[in-house]
Design an enzyme around this catalytic site. Structure first.
Site, mmCIF file in Angstrom:
data_model
loop_
_atom_site.group_PDB
_atom_site.id
_atom_site.type_symbol
_atom_site.label_atom_id
_atom_site.label_comp_id
_atom_site.label_asym_id
_atom_site.label_seq_id
_atom_site.Cartn_x
_atom_site.Cartn_y
_atom_site.Cartn_z
ATOM 1 N N GLY A 9 0.847 -1.198 0.000
ATOM 2 C CA GLY A 9 0.000 0.000 0.000
ATOM 3 C C GLY A 9 0.875 1.239 0.000
ATOM 4 C CB CYS A 10 0.184 4.713 1.057
ATOM 5 S SG CYS A 10 1.054 6.288 1.131
#
Ligand code: SME
Length: 303
Positions: A9-10
Site C-alpha cells: 500500500g502507500c
C-alpha cells in the site's frame, strides 16, 4: 547488507514502518515491477505503468532475517484485499514481496505459503522476483518524518505493536525458561497495550493450567475443547471473539470481559504447548491485525 522489496500500500507508511525495525539500515520509497523506465509519481499514480508502490528495505542479516521481515510485513497488510490497502485503491497499491535473489526467496517462501493457506482463495499477495526498482522523488522519502501527522494508512496500533515486539525480542534474547518468557510477555503486553487481562494457560497433562498472567484472579484449569482457550488449543488456530456472549461455551472468569483473543503457542515440534489469552472490557477490541501481531509475539516464545 541485504535488500528486499515490500509492496504494502502507500509507501509513506510502509517506509516509516520498516525504518523502525531493528536491523533495518534504510527504507527507500520507490516503484517496482512496472514497464516504463524511471517513472514519476504522477505516472505511477495514473495506474497505467504497472508499478507498485514499493519499499526497498536494506538490512543487516545478523540482526534481522528475511523470514522475520516477511512476518512483520504480514502484520501490516490485509492479504485478501486486491489492489487496495486502507483507503488507497489501484494496482499501484497491490501487495507483494519482490526478491532480488533465490536465497532470500527460499527463506521467505514458507512464511508466504503459510499465509496463503491461512487466507484461502482470496489471497492477493504477490511473491515474485524483483524486475526493476526506481527510488521515488526526494519529497516521498521519509515523508512522515517530514510531515508528522501526515496521511498514513497504517494506524497507531501497528506502531505500538512494533515497539512491543521489538522490545520483547531484545528482552527475551537468550532466555529459554518458559515461565520466565511467559511472565515477561504477559507483563509487557499488558503494560503497553492496556488490555483488561493478559495471560498464558499451559498444556499440562492433557489440560490447560493457568500460567503467568496480569489482571484479575482467573480460573485455574480449562479442558481440551472447552471455552475459547480450549477451543483455540483443539483447533490449533487463533480465535478472535468480538462478543463473548455470542461464543457458545465461553468461560467467564470475569463478568467484565466482553471480547477476547486466544493465540496458540507452539513448541519446537509444532505442538500446542500453551495459549495466550487476552480479554477486553469492550466488545470488538481485536481484529486480524491483533491476531497477526500476537502470533508473531508468540513465535518469540517457542516453548
Ligand atoms: N474466557 C476464557 C477463560 C479464561 S479467562 O478469560 C482469563 C475461555 O473462555 O476460555
Amino acid at each position: 547488507m541485504k535488500t528486499l522489496y515490500f509492496a504494502g500500500g502507500c509507501f509513506w507508511g510502509v517506509a516509516r514502518f520498516f525504518s523502525g525495525v531493528p536491523g533495518v539500515q534504510k527504507a527507500v520509497a520507490g516503484y517496482a515491477n512496472g514497464r516504463t523506465p524511471d517513472p514519476t509519481y504522477a505516472e505511477v499514480y495514473s495506474d497505467l505503468t504497472g508499478y507498485a508502490e514499493t519499499v526497498e528495505v536494506e538490512y543487516d542479516g545478523r540482526q534481522v532475517d528475511a523470514a522475520t521481515l516477511s512476518r512483520l510485513f504480514f502484520c501490516i497488510i490485509d492479504p485478501v484485499s486486491l489492489n487496495r490497502q486502507g483507503e488507497d485503491i489501484g494496482t499501484r497499491y497491490r501487495t507483494g514481496i519482490y526478491y532480488p535473489d533465490l536465497e532470500q526467496a527460499e527463506a521467505i517462501r514458507p512464511v508466504w505459503e503459510e499465509r496463503r493457506q491461512k487466507a484461502g482463495a482470496s489471497f492477493a499477495v504477490e511473491f515474485r522476483p524483483l524486475e526493476n526498482f526506481y527510488p521515488a522523488e526526494e519529497e516521498h522519502q521519509d515523508y512522515l518524518e517530514k510531515h508528522p501527522g501526515g496521511y498514513c494508512h497504517l494506524g497507531p496500533k501497528i506502531f505500538r505493536y512494533l515497539q512491543l515486539w521489538s522490545d520483547a525480542r531484545s528482552l527475551l534474547e537468550g532466555e529459554a525458561d518458559p515461565v520466565a518468557v511467559m511472565a515477561l510477555l504477559s507483563a509487557l503486553i499488558q503494560q503497553r497495550m492496556r488490555f483488561f487481562w493478559t495471560g498464558f494457560y499451559r498444556v499440562v497433562d492433557g489440560t490447560l493450567v493457568l500460567g503467568p498472567f496480569q489482571g484479575d484472579v482467573a480460573c485455574l484449569r480449562i479442558g481440551y475443547g472447552k471455552g475459547v482457550c480450549g477451543s483455540a488449543w483443539a483447533e490449533d488456530r487463533t480465535l478472535v471473539v468480538p462478543d463473548v456472549e455470542q461464543f457458545e461455551g465461553h468461560i467467564a472468569c470475569s463478568t467484565l470481559s466482553r471480547s477476547e483473543i486466544v493465540v496458540p503457542v507452539h513448541d519446537a515440534e509444532g505442538r500446542v504447548a500453551a495459549v495466550l489469552d487476552i480479554d477486553s472490557t469492550e466488545t470488538d477490541t481485536f481484529d486480524a491485525s491483533d491476531a497477526a501481531w500476537l502470533e508473531l509475539i508468540c513465535y518469540l516464545c517457542r516453548l
